[in-house]
Scaffold this motif. Structure first.
Motif, PDB file in Angstrom:
ATOM      1  N   ASN A  24       0.832  -1.211   0.000  1.00  0.00           N
ATOM      2  CA  ASN A  24       0.000   0.000   0.000  1.00  0.00           C
ATOM      3  C   ASN A  24       0.862   1.255   0.000  1.00  0.00           C
ATOM      4  O   ASN A  24       0.572   2.219  -0.708  1.00  0.00           O
ATOM      5  CB  ASN A  24      -0.944  -0.001   1.202  1.00  0.00           C
ATOM      6  CG  ASN A  24      -1.929  -1.143   1.153  1.00  0.00           C
ATOM      7  OD1 ASN A  24      -2.388  -1.531   0.091  1.00  0.00           O
ATOM      8  ND2 ASN A  24      -2.250  -1.699   2.304  1.00  0.00           N
ATOM      9  N   ALA A  41      -2.792   9.646   0.154  1.00  0.00           N
ATOM     10  CA  ALA A  41      -2.903   8.338   0.810  1.00  0.00           C
ATOM     11  C   ALA A  41      -4.357   8.024   1.163  1.00  0.00           C
ATOM     12  O   ALA A  41      -4.821   6.901   0.959  1.00  0.00           O
ATOM     13  CB  ALA A  41      -2.028   8.303   2.059  1.00  0.00           C
ATOM     14  N   LEU A  71      -1.152   1.882   5.594  1.00  0.00           N
ATOM     15  CA  LEU A  71       0.161   2.186   5.022  1.00  0.00           C
ATOM     16  C   LEU A  71       1.315   1.571   5.813  1.00  0.00           C
ATOM     17  O   LEU A  71       2.419   1.452   5.294  1.00  0.00           O
ATOM     18  CB  LEU A  71       0.380   3.703   4.975  1.00  0.00           C
ATOM     19  CG  LEU A  71      -0.491   4.491   4.013  1.00  0.00           C
ATOM     20  CD1 LEU A  71      -0.350   5.982   4.283  1.00  0.00           C
ATOM     21  CD2 LEU A  71      -0.151   4.155   2.582  1.00  0.00           C
ATOM     22  N   TRP A  81       1.253   4.292  -2.784  1.00  0.00           N
ATOM     23  CA  TRP A  81       1.228   5.700  -2.393  1.00  0.00           C
ATOM     24  C   TRP A  81       2.408   6.446  -3.024  1.00  0.00           C
ATOM     25  O   TRP A  81       2.226   7.521  -3.617  1.00  0.00           O
ATOM     26  CB  TRP A  81       1.254   5.777  -0.872  1.00  0.00           C
ATOM     27  CG  TRP A  81       1.259   7.121  -0.242  1.00  0.00           C
ATOM     28  CD1 TRP A  81       0.642   8.251  -0.683  1.00  0.00           C
ATOM     29  CD2 TRP A  81       1.902   7.457   0.982  1.00  0.00           C
ATOM     30  NE1 TRP A  81       0.857   9.279   0.204  1.00  0.00           N
ATOM     31  CE2 TRP A  81       1.633   8.813   1.239  1.00  0.00           C
ATOM     32  CE3 TRP A  81       2.673   6.749   1.898  1.00  0.00           C
ATOM     33  CZ2 TRP A  81       2.108   9.474   2.366  1.00  0.00           C
ATOM     34  CZ3 TRP A  81       3.135   7.401   3.028  1.00  0.00           C
ATOM     35  CH2 TRP A  81       2.865   8.746   3.248  1.00  0.00           C
ATOM     36  N   LEU A 115      -6.235   7.084  -1.999  1.00  0.00           N
ATOM     37  CA  LEU A 115      -5.875   5.726  -2.424  1.00  0.00           C
ATOM     38  C   LEU A 115      -6.545   4.673  -1.544  1.00  0.00           C
ATOM     39  O   LEU A 115      -7.030   3.656  -2.049  1.00  0.00           O
ATOM     40  CB  LEU A 115      -4.361   5.529  -2.379  1.00  0.00           C
ATOM     41  CG  LEU A 115      -3.552   6.255  -3.426  1.00  0.00           C
ATOM     42  CD1 LEU A 115      -2.065   6.054  -3.161  1.00  0.00           C
ATOM     43  CD2 LEU A 115      -3.910   5.782  -4.816  1.00  0.00           C
ATOM     44  N   TYR A 116      -6.564   4.917  -0.240  1.00  0.00           N
ATOM     45  CA  TYR A 116      -7.226   3.995   0.687  1.00  0.00           C
ATOM     46  C   TYR A 116      -8.695   3.835   0.305  1.00  0.00           C
ATOM     47  O   TYR A 116      -9.217   2.729   0.238  1.00  0.00           O
ATOM     48  CB  TYR A 116      -7.096   4.518   2.125  1.00  0.00           C
ATOM     49  CG  TYR A 116      -7.965   3.790   3.119  1.00  0.00           C
ATOM     50  CD1 TYR A 116      -7.534   2.593   3.686  1.00  0.00           C
ATOM     51  CD2 TYR A 116      -9.208   4.290   3.491  1.00  0.00           C
ATOM     52  CE1 TYR A 116      -8.333   1.918   4.605  1.00  0.00           C
ATOM     53  CE2 TYR A 116     -10.015   3.621   4.400  1.00  0.00           C
ATOM     54  CZ  TYR A 116      -9.565   2.438   4.954  1.00  0.00           C
ATOM     55  OH  TYR A 116     -10.361   1.768   5.852  1.00  0.00           O
TER      56      TYR A 116
END
Length: 148
Positions: A4, A36, A98, A8, A39-40
């Protein structure tokens, strides 16, 4: 760094996100931590961006008062107790996703011999590419065992 965090770093270098300062997301772009969060959300289907009016006027939520151009990220994690609204730092669920040690990306700046944060870098004019390099070069950003 986990997969992850690698996504990022790639997103920070991709040119897909416009950079902004002093909030996870503003009307003009994202800070490195906001990338971030985005993206999550895309990867897990959890969380959402709340426009300023949606969270600024919600008196039932325990949130700080922020300027009206900041969006907030609401993590709607499985456990409602873990749900949070954040506009400047990462929620715990994104931080854990992350593998980071802290919500603001704290690390030891070896060049200057002091602690710094990804948030401070972003707000002080470092580019997303600079921040991506820093993430790759500072394993102390991450929880051990570091997956580097």
């Amino acid at each position: 760094m986990n997969s992850n965090a690698q996504k990022w770093v790639a997103a920070l270098r991709s040119g897909e996100y416009d950079q902004a300062q002093e909030g996870l997301q503003t009307e003009t772009g994202y800070c490195c931590l906001g990338v971030a969060c985005d993206l999550y959300m895309k990867d897990t289907g959890l969380g959402k961006w709340l426009p300023p009016a949606a969270w600024e006027e919600d008196e039932e939520r325990d949130v700080d008062s922020h300027q009206d151009w900041f969006y907030a990220f609401e993590s709607d994690y499985v456990d409602e107790a873990a749900m949070s609204i954040d506009s400047f730092t990462l929620s715990n669920v994104v931080k854990d996703w992350l593998g980071l040690n802290s919500a603001d990306g704290k690390f030891e700046d070896k060049d200057r011999g002091l602690d710094s944060t990804l948030t401070a870098m972003n707000d002080n004019g470092y580019t997303f590419a600079d921040i991506a390099d820093t993430i790759e070069q500072n394993e102390d950003l991450f929880v051990w065992p570091y997956e580097g």
